[in-house]
Write a protein that holds these residues in place. Sequence first.
Motif, mmCIF file in Angstrom:
data_model
loop_
_atom_site.group_PDB
_atom_site.id
_atom_site.type_symbol
_atom_site.label_atom_id
_atom_site.label_comp_id
_atom_site.label_asym_id
_atom_site.label_seq_id
_atom_site.Cartn_x
_atom_site.Cartn_y
_atom_site.Cartn_z
ATOM 1 N N MET A 161 7.215 4.206 3.978
ATOM 2 C CA MET A 161 6.720 4.306 5.333
ATOM 3 C C MET A 161 7.563 5.457 5.933
ATOM 4 S SD MET A 161 5.031 0.815 6.834
ATOM 5 C CE MET A 161 4.403 1.773 8.536
ATOM 6 N N GLN A 162 8.866 5.116 6.014
ATOM 7 C CA GLN A 162 9.828 6.382 6.804
ATOM 8 C C GLN A 162 9.718 7.545 5.802
ATOM 9 O OE1 GLN A 162 13.534 4.136 6.437
ATOM 10 N NE2 GLN A 162 13.152 3.260 8.290
ATOM 11 N N GLN A 163 9.601 7.588 4.724
ATOM 12 C CA GLN A 163 9.602 8.737 3.692
ATOM 13 C C GLN A 163 8.309 9.470 4.136
ATOM 14 O OE1 GLN A 163 10.093 7.646 -0.198
ATOM 15 N NE2 GLN A 163 12.179 7.635 -0.184
ATOM 16 N N GLN A 164 7.296 8.767 4.209
ATOM 17 C CA GLN A 164 5.905 9.508 4.539
ATOM 18 C C GLN A 164 5.991 9.898 5.955
ATOM 19 O OE1 GLN A 164 3.221 9.914 3.049
ATOM 20 N NE2 GLN A 164 3.153 8.647 1.353
ATOM 21 N N GLN A 165 6.607 9.228 6.880
ATOM 22 C CA GLN A 165 6.511 9.922 8.276
ATOM 23 C C GLN A 165 7.540 11.043 8.362
ATOM 24 O OE1 GLN A 165 7.929 6.471 10.449
ATOM 25 N NE2 GLN A 165 6.022 5.531 10.630
ATOM 26 N N MET A 166 8.613 10.946 7.525
ATOM 27 C CA MET A 166 9.408 12.161 7.509
ATOM 28 C C MET A 166 8.800 13.557 6.791
ATOM 29 S SD MET A 166 13.129 10.430 6.698
ATOM 30 C CE MET A 166 13.523 11.833 5.492
ATOM 31 N N GLN A 167 7.915 13.113 5.887
ATOM 32 C CA GLN A 167 7.053 14.322 5.279
ATOM 33 C C GLN A 167 5.922 14.756 6.018
ATOM 34 O OE1 GLN A 167 6.174 12.714 1.354
ATOM 35 N NE2 GLN A 167 8.182 12.821 0.607
ATOM 36 N N GLY A 169 3.128 13.017 6.407
ATOM 37 C CA GLY A 169 1.719 12.717 6.013
ATOM 38 C C GLY A 169 1.496 11.576 6.932
ATOM 39 N N PRO A 170 0.105 10.969 6.566
ATOM 40 C CA PRO A 170 -0.489 9.933 6.947
ATOM 41 C C PRO A 170 0.241 8.931 6.562
ATOM 42 C CG PRO A 170 -2.226 10.773 5.570
ATOM 43 C CD PRO A 170 -0.847 11.872 5.498
ATOM 44 N N PRO A 171 0.209 7.577 7.188
ATOM 45 C CA PRO A 171 1.046 6.271 6.624
ATOM 46 C C PRO A 171 0.112 6.042 5.574
ATOM 47 C CG PRO A 171 0.148 5.867 8.924
ATOM 48 C CD PRO A 171 0.080 7.294 8.568
ATOM 49 N N PRO A 172 0.846 5.197 4.420
ATOM 50 C CA PRO A 172 0.045 4.763 3.336
ATOM 51 C C PRO A 172 -0.915 3.759 3.754
ATOM 52 C CG PRO A 172 2.278 3.987 3.318
ATOM 53 C CD PRO A 172 2.239 5.142 4.437
ATOM 54 N N ALA A 173 -2.302 3.555 2.853
ATOM 55 C CA ALA A 173 -2.928 2.636 3.324
ATOM 56 C C ALA A 173 -2.523 1.265 2.828
ATOM 57 C CB ALA A 173 -4.372 2.852 2.605
ATOM 58 N N PRO A 174 -2.456 0.215 3.550
ATOM 59 C CA PRO A 174 -2.284 -1.134 3.209
ATOM 60 C C PRO A 174 -2.883 -1.557 1.753
ATOM 61 C CG PRO A 174 -3.657 -1.357 5.046
ATOM 62 C CD PRO A 174 -3.765 0.107 4.642
#
Length: 174
Positions: A161-167, A169-174
Amino acid sequence: MSVTTVPLRPVSKGGLWLMWFGVAGLIVAAIAFAVSSTPRIGFETIKEGTGPKPAMADYVLVKYEGKLDDGTVFDANERAPFAVAQTAPGFAEGLTRMQKGGKYKLTIPPSLGYGDEDNGPIPGGSTLHFDVELLEFKTEAEMRELQQQMQQQQMLQQQMMQQQQMQGGPPPAP
């Protein structure tokens, strides 16, 4: 001060044996009294289980129904997880005598249940009757291993989730 000695007659071997049998009889009587005065649970096997039995340090998953003497159901659950050592003493004793897949009836006297104190819907001084099925159990070591695996998965999810936020992009789907 003077000491007077008095000669004693020797004791026959038969007399010594008789004395030791008397002492042994007193010890047996004391043990029998202690065992008979200790409260015990009623334990009946309805269906045999298989495999090892849980220890006090283990964790169990059970299906159970608890009733009072008059048949009133005070608690029931289809899949209840418990730490064996954290249940009422009589229930814990019963769990340590069960095997996975087995079905049992427990009768727990008040002194090994909740005593003389009211506990929710259970009046003080109640004898407890349980129908219990041991669905599964895990040792303390197995539970520690599962907890470590879950912590590792949580850490991995947080990192993703931290990597997604730094890039951005939207948070990954559960």
